[in-house]
Write an enzyme that holds these catalytic residues in place. Sequence first.
Site, mmCIF file in Angstrom:
data_model
loop_
_atom_site.group_PDB
_atom_site.id
_atom_site.type_symbol
_atom_site.label_atom_id
_atom_site.label_comp_id
_atom_site.label_asym_id
_atom_site.label_seq_id
_atom_site.Cartn_x
_atom_site.Cartn_y
_atom_site.Cartn_z
ATOM 1 N N CYS A 2 14.660 53.724 -1.039
ATOM 2 C CA CYS A 2 15.682 52.887 -0.308
ATOM 3 C C CYS A 2 16.513 53.679 1.437
ATOM 4 C CB CYS A 2 16.717 52.395 -0.460
ATOM 5 S SG CYS A 2 18.715 53.491 -1.073
ATOM 6 N N LEU A 51 13.320 49.114 -0.952
ATOM 7 C CA LEU A 51 12.550 48.878 -0.892
ATOM 8 C C LEU A 51 12.314 48.601 -2.218
ATOM 9 C CD1 LEU A 51 9.806 48.113 0.291
ATOM 10 C CD2 LEU A 51 9.105 50.784 0.147
ATOM 11 N N SER A 52 12.310 47.066 -3.023
ATOM 12 C CA SER A 52 12.337 46.952 -3.666
ATOM 13 C C SER A 52 11.488 47.709 -5.255
ATOM 14 C CB SER A 52 13.054 45.382 -4.898
ATOM 15 O OG SER A 52 13.838 45.303 -4.123
ATOM 16 N N ASN A 79 17.834 57.068 -2.755
ATOM 17 C CA ASN A 79 16.805 56.819 -2.337
ATOM 18 C C ASN A 79 15.651 58.251 -2.961
ATOM 19 O OD1 ASN A 79 14.417 56.910 -1.008
ATOM 20 N ND2 ASN A 79 15.072 58.475 0.420
#
Length: 640
Positions: A2, A51-52, A79
């Site tokens: 992420c 962002l999965s 992240n």
Amino acid sequence: MCGLLGMLTSGGDAASYVAAVEQALPCMRHRGPDEDGTWHDDSAVFGFNRLSIIDIAHSHQPISWGPEGEPDRYTMTFNGEIYNYLELRGELEEAGYTFSTSGDGEPILVGFHHWGAEVVEHLRGMFAFAIWDTTERQLFLARDPFGIKPLFYATTDRGTVFASEKKCILEMGPAIGLDPALDDRAIEHYVDLQYVPEPETLHSGIRRLESGCTATVSPGGDVTQRRYFRPRFPARPVTKGREQDLFDRIAAALEDSVTKHMRADVTVGSFLSGGIDSTAIAALAKRHNPNLLTFTTGFERDGYSEVDVAAESAEAIGAEHIVKIVSPEEYAEAVPKIMWYLDDPVADPSLVPLYFVAAEARKHVKVVLSGEGADELFGGYTIYREPLSLAPFNRIPDPLKKALAMFSRSLPEGMKGKSLLERGTTPMEQRYYGNARSFNWEQLQRVLPDARRDWDHTDVTAPIYAESVDMDPVARMQHLDLFTWMRGDILVKADKITMANSLELRVPFLDREVFAVAETIPYDLKIAEGTTKYALRKALEQIVPPHVLHRRKLGFPVPMRHWLAGDELHDWALATINESGTEHIFNIPAIREMLAEHRKGASDHSRRLWTVLAFMIWHGIFVEDRIHPDIEDRDYPVEI
């Protein structure tokens, strides 16, 4: 994976900054288009773009956890990816802890409670994260050992802001009272080196947490940084006849790393150039994904493409291969967007083809593997062979060496032997500054009239060299590159340009277990038999196709010299120079002269010109507000 953004306030008024965080988050939606949101208490506010990749249905961020009696004591935004999260989870479960998700973030939080700041020593992966401890009233920041994932921060009297991208901090600038002044020293370092060295940024009030470091900060306090990872190369000669044992350990470590880097709940592909590094990664990845997709890019100009070799490699390992060819027109059009995504300019022309191949890959996969880090860990740059050619100078007495140095300076430029004499009589600390320096002092003065002699590359390199005095010459060069070129150029472009396309890039060579083997390789097994990465090549003999095994390094070459001299980019470059509002920084007439000299073929200024052009475009975006890149708000499917 992420983009993270947060603030620890000085006055316990976090609620009043939630709106500013929400306003800044869209600046990095590309890092995580799947989810976004914020969390806050009295002192801290966290924001995220997700962002999965792992545990898609759960593991939402920010994530909170606490031991019995202290529910939600810790809150984290994270992240990156932790590749040994299953092993960590098992170890912590044996210690009595329970988990509510199956992702890789929660083990960090539980591990932080169990091990404290030492949790970073247990993490195998790429990461930047922030943990707010509501009991101790302290914020803990951490970044992975090699600096794969970025973390920027700024402190004012209103608090400390931290983020995955600098542009988010700039967006919050008015709310936190941040002075957006440029850093003159960082500008000079950029022009000198082609990148902004850590911990600097081009904005004086914003800094980066350095690779391999953690930091703590309390409300109203300063950021206190601590280095937890100090790479060493304590190599000793391998016992005669036991070399194969070393090669086998390298192969085993790399295979294990790729295995763990393949962990994902989405499709994983691989970048593939014509070189040994990416080919090895792709070949190992193919063992785990029979339907592996590989991606490469190139140009139509002969000698500036590895497309054919990459296609041959893909066929040899049985992967489906996808190619993107980039035209000069596409190249020029993309540069402003790329400078916006970068936050600070990086004068590496290969950024542009990387941008296009990442965009192409994102149509098919959500994660790609790549070969970054192999050269620094295993001795892959041709310059690493220089200590061999200069070894005879080590036997020359110092007085004679000084006399030879003076004599070499009197020889005309281009005369045979001049370069060898200059290099052989110059200490490594002065002659080797990494892979990036594009201007000598005279050239720097030509374009930067206010250049200061006490601001140069040695500001960056001297402290790093001081840490490596007990290493062999090749190891000293590797050590320098780990802290300069790799984290200033290679990993910045790897992160920023792939995330610009909402694509996660993983780098299996930059794994702590791989490094643990690589650092034991003696220098003679790095540069043996007239090659580089000798030990790695031997380790990969049964993994990569023969046509790649001893091929020289090429990478993503760009025909910049030809384009700037020809019709492809000359007029674009001249317009960029003429329209730039950087006359208070650069000697604009001198830069025009450089372009004219380059066009006539009098000198090859392509590297220096590109350094200046990249900065001018960056300045037009972030300072002049004159250039407004067309940043697409793309919606990618979650499941790929």
